[in-house]
Enzyme design. Structure first.
Site, PDB file in Angstrom:
ATOM      1  CE1 TYR A 125      -4.000  -1.921  -0.178  1.00 21.26           C
ATOM      2  CE2 TYR A 125      -2.846  -3.350   1.360  1.00 21.26           C
ATOM      3  CZ  TYR A 125      -3.891  -3.141   0.470  1.00 21.26           C
ATOM      4  OH  TYR A 125      -4.795  -4.139   0.231  1.00 21.26           O
ATOM      5  CG  PHE A 417     -11.309  -1.483   9.114  1.00 24.97           C
ATOM      6  CD1 PHE A 417     -11.084  -0.968   7.837  1.00 24.97           C
ATOM      7  CD2 PHE A 417     -10.566  -0.988  10.172  1.00 24.97           C
ATOM      8  CE1 PHE A 417     -10.139   0.042   7.630  1.00 24.97           C
ATOM      9  CE2 PHE A 417      -9.625   0.028   9.969  1.00 24.97           C
ATOM     10  CZ  PHE A 417      -9.417   0.538   8.696  1.00 24.97           C
TER      11      PHE A 417
END
Length: 417
Positions: A125, A417
């Site tokens: 990322y 999450f």
């Protein structure tokens, strides 16, 4: 054959869920109707992307609205990213890059200041401007070495008390306790009703997601107010001499003050038959080890990056938080994606800040990912300069920036999450 990259329809959502399972190496059969209906009700399909090859979903991506607590207790709107997979048959084709670019552009268009995610793998990322902004540490406590009085009942001695409750109680009181934590702890992200339903065993689960009902306890202060909540599970392990060697694993623990934190940890370490306590993911500077008479009884078993952030609107993000000192800094922020780069004047103070584009000479140059690592106070500017990931353009700027961005306690995100 061309690949179709687009948002997912309701009829395609079961295949999308199957692809997510396959991507995370969990049993990849089609999900049952009840589970699909429950997940679909919680999904904004305009933010659920898939890549289709001959009608079959081979890559997945979704985002959802989230609130992130920043330094000072304010919340910013975040574009929370989850469910990111690419099938092993379709890797290295730029599919993630296409979905990420679409999502981040939409998030910026909606006015969200940051994007957030929990990275399954570290190297991915940073390419998209994300940086690790809050780390996680897990301790394993040897109860017998902790030095606590084995004659203790587990109840605090300051007038507070520990009570056992059930899942229905947690669904009622948990959101309020969590909201109080979110009002003060940088790195905390919002929890919706589904989070509480899933964490207490109410929501449907996939066949491979086994559920064992945990134990729930709350701490009440001397006035009877709930200021702490803990959820934990216990295995069933006995040695050859018929001695208990059970491990208690904390699934969730919220403490709104040090007294509640001390009481909850001491309670768990006093439960008969529990020989080991696993803390779950906590902040690296959590009080736990030093709450024990012998801190060496708590050893670190996990220390890793956790919450990653990507700034989408530098002025809005920097103005949302507070700062430890008053200072002015000109930041040259580099963003290859063109979403948040530029030169910005940050005028910081303990009561807030002003941040706006400027033509003044920069004091410090850094990438948007590096700014994300500084945003919640987790990283040191001096370390980034020494690593070659930031450039000090004015003598002393790194020292000033460290004084501006660092915080007394480290950020912490309790959730995945």
């Amino acid at each position: 054959m061309s690949l179709d990259v687009r948002t997912v329809t309701a009829s395609e959502f079961p295949d999308w869920m199957r692809a997510v399972r396959a991507g995370f190496l969990t049993p990849a059969g089609m999900p049952d109707e009840e589970l699909v209906a429950e997940r679909l009700a919680d999904a904004d399909l305009s933010r659920v992307q898939g890549v289709f090859d001959a009608g079959r979903c081979v890559a997945t991506f979704r985002s959802f609205a989230q609130q992130l607590t920043v330094v000072g207790g304010a919340a910013v709107e975040a574009d929370a990213i989850s469910g990111v997979t690419v099938a092993p048959t379709h890797r290295r084709r730029g599919l993630l890059s296409r979905m990420m670019a679409t999502d981040l552009a939409a998030a910026k268009g909606r006015g969200e200041a940051v994007a957030s995610l929990i990275a399954a793998e570290y190297p991915i990322y940073g390419r998209y401007g994300f940086g690790p902004a809050a780390r996680a540490t897990q301790w394993e406590v040897s109860v017998h070495r902790a030095g606590l009085d084995p004659r203790r009942s587990g109840q605090p001695a300051d007038g507070g008390r520990i009570e056992m409750v059930d899942g229905a109680d947690v669904r009622k009181i948990g959101p309020e306790v969590h909201a109080a934590l979110a009002a003060r702890q940088p790195g905390v992200v919002s929890r919706n009703e589904r989070w509480w339903r899933k964490s207490t065993g109410v929501s449907p689960r996939a066949p491979h997601e086994t559920w064992t009902e945990p134990f729930y306890v709350v701490h009440r202060d001397a006035g009877g107010e709930i200021d702490g909540l803990m959820t934990y599970g216990v295995d069933d392990t006995w040695d050859d001499a018929k001695q208990p060697r059970n491990t208690a694993s904390v699934r969730d623990m919220i403490a709104l003050n040090p007294a509640a934190e001390r009481a909850l940890w001491h309670y768990l370490c006093s439960v008969d038959w529990i020989a080991t306590v696993r803390s779950g993911y906590r902040a690296p500077d959590d009080l736990l080890p030093l709450l024990l008479p012998d801190p060496r009884a708590a050893r670190v078993v996990t220390s890793a990056d956790w919450l990653w952030l990507r700034l989408l609107d530098v002025p809005r993000a920097l103005e949302a938080r507070t700062y430890a000192v008053e200072a002015s800094l000109v930041l040259e922020v580099r963003d290859a994606a063109g979403l948040a780069g530029g030169r910005f004047l940050l005028e910081a103070s303990d009561g807030g800040a002003r941040c706006a584009p400027t033509t003044r000479s920069a004091d410090l140059a850094l990438g948007v990912a590096e700014l994300a690592t500084l945003y919640l106070g987790d990283e040191s500017v001096r370390r980034l300069v020494d690593l070659g990931r930031a450039e000090e353009l004015r003598a002393g700027a790194a020292t000033t920036a460290d004084a501006v961005f660092r915080t007394g306690r480290l950020p912490w995100c309790p959730d995945v999450f």
